[in-house]
Design an enzyme around this catalytic site. Sequence first.
Site, short mmCIF file in Angstrom:
data_model
loop_
_atom_site.label_atom_id
_atom_site.label_comp_id
_atom_site.label_asym_id
_atom_site.label_seq_id
_atom_site.Cartn_x
_atom_site.Cartn_y
_atom_site.Cartn_z
N HIS A 1 4.83 5.63 11.72
CA HIS A 1 4.32 5.49 10.34
C HIS A 1 3.37 6.67 10.15
O HIS A 1 2.15 6.52 10.11
CB HIS A 1 3.61 4.14 10.21
CG HIS A 1 3.35 3.72 8.78
ND1 HIS A 1 3.52 4.56 7.69
CD2 HIS A 1 2.93 2.53 8.28
CE1 HIS A 1 3.20 3.89 6.59
NE2 HIS A 1 2.85 2.66 6.92
N ARG B 20 0.80 -1.22 0.00
CA ARG B 20 0.00 0.00 0.00
C ARG B 20 0.84 1.28 0.00
O ARG B 20 0.64 2.17 -0.82
CB ARG B 20 -0.93 0.02 1.24
CG ARG B 20 -2.14 -0.86 1.13
CD ARG B 20 -2.49 -1.42 2.50
NE ARG B 20 -1.47 -2.41 2.82
CZ ARG B 20 -1.60 -3.70 2.51
NH1 ARG B 20 -2.70 -4.13 1.98
NH2 ARG B 20 -0.62 -4.55 2.75
N THR B 21 1.77 1.36 0.95
CA THR B 21 2.49 2.63 1.14
C THR B 21 3.34 2.94 -0.08
O THR B 21 3.31 4.05 -0.61
CB THR B 21 3.38 2.53 2.40
OG1 THR B 21 2.60 2.01 3.47
CG2 THR B 21 3.93 3.88 2.79
#
Length: 317
Positions: A145, A65-66
């Site tokens: 994060h 995702r990131t």
Amino acid sequence: MRNPQLNKHGELTHLISTEGLSRDILQHILDTAQTFVPLAERDVKKVPLLRGKSVFNLFFENSTRTRTTFEIAATRLSADVFNLNINVSSAAKGETLLDTIANLSAMQADIFVVRHESSGAPYLIARHVSPDVHVINAGDGRHAHPTQALLDMYTIRHFKKSFSNLTVAIVGDVLHSRVARSNIHALTTLGVAEVRVIAPLTLLPSGLAEMGVKTYTDMAQGLKDVDVIIMLRLQNERMRGALLPSSHEYFKHFGLTQEKLAYAKPDALVMHPGPMNRGVEIESAVADGPQSVILNQVTFGIAVRMAVMSIVAGASS
Ligand code: CP
């Protein structure tokens, strides 16, 4: 001491952690992200804000995702994007992190997006780059994060409109979770009414009370009347020793099922940063159910990462 993420004008020049960022800065990122959301509906999903800038994605740890949403975000901002393949880079031959950064800086990098297994790696890089280069933490060890927390805040604000009356429960492996830490800082700064953490005693870190968090070891009590549930993955790769009897036992007590979800308010949001372990921390009926906003989180991540990159790139050097 000045927050190392801010320049001498108080502008966000790196994003390393949500800790210590003001409510104004967090709101500014969320408001900026909101302006980028409609771009996804346009035929041409691009704005020229980072035209001519070079964004280097350095992922020393796996990511779906990131990494992908940072790449999409940078592309939509019209930046040139370079994804360093760490496995075939000279890091595998023993080149130090700072030598890698120095060499990529010599290629006129403007923004480094860094995920690293070592807590503090993005901060170390930020201390060594020149003032016109920006570092964004894409997840470091157990530390932080921040863009995940920001997209989580965006998702909560989108669906709940305001933070002030909310009770938010973070459930699971808090001990190893950079997402939990970043979310707790963001939620408390944005002024939610209550932040709870629910976990087995072996997965609860110390210092949560000092962060303004209530702790629970029982899902029925911890989930009672909450507005938002943020589930966490069991991070087996970070566990040393046997912290849990078995994943089956964990699911029985802490896995989010429809039955346990009923303890929360009927309109409670179900969130998860991904990747999910279905049948370990969450059952599929809940993950894919009507209260789940897990895929909305992913989509909002693009606009939030666009906002972060455009804001740091706009900071004066
Ligand atoms: N949420 C999150 O960080 O997912 P990835 O590891 O796939 O990037």
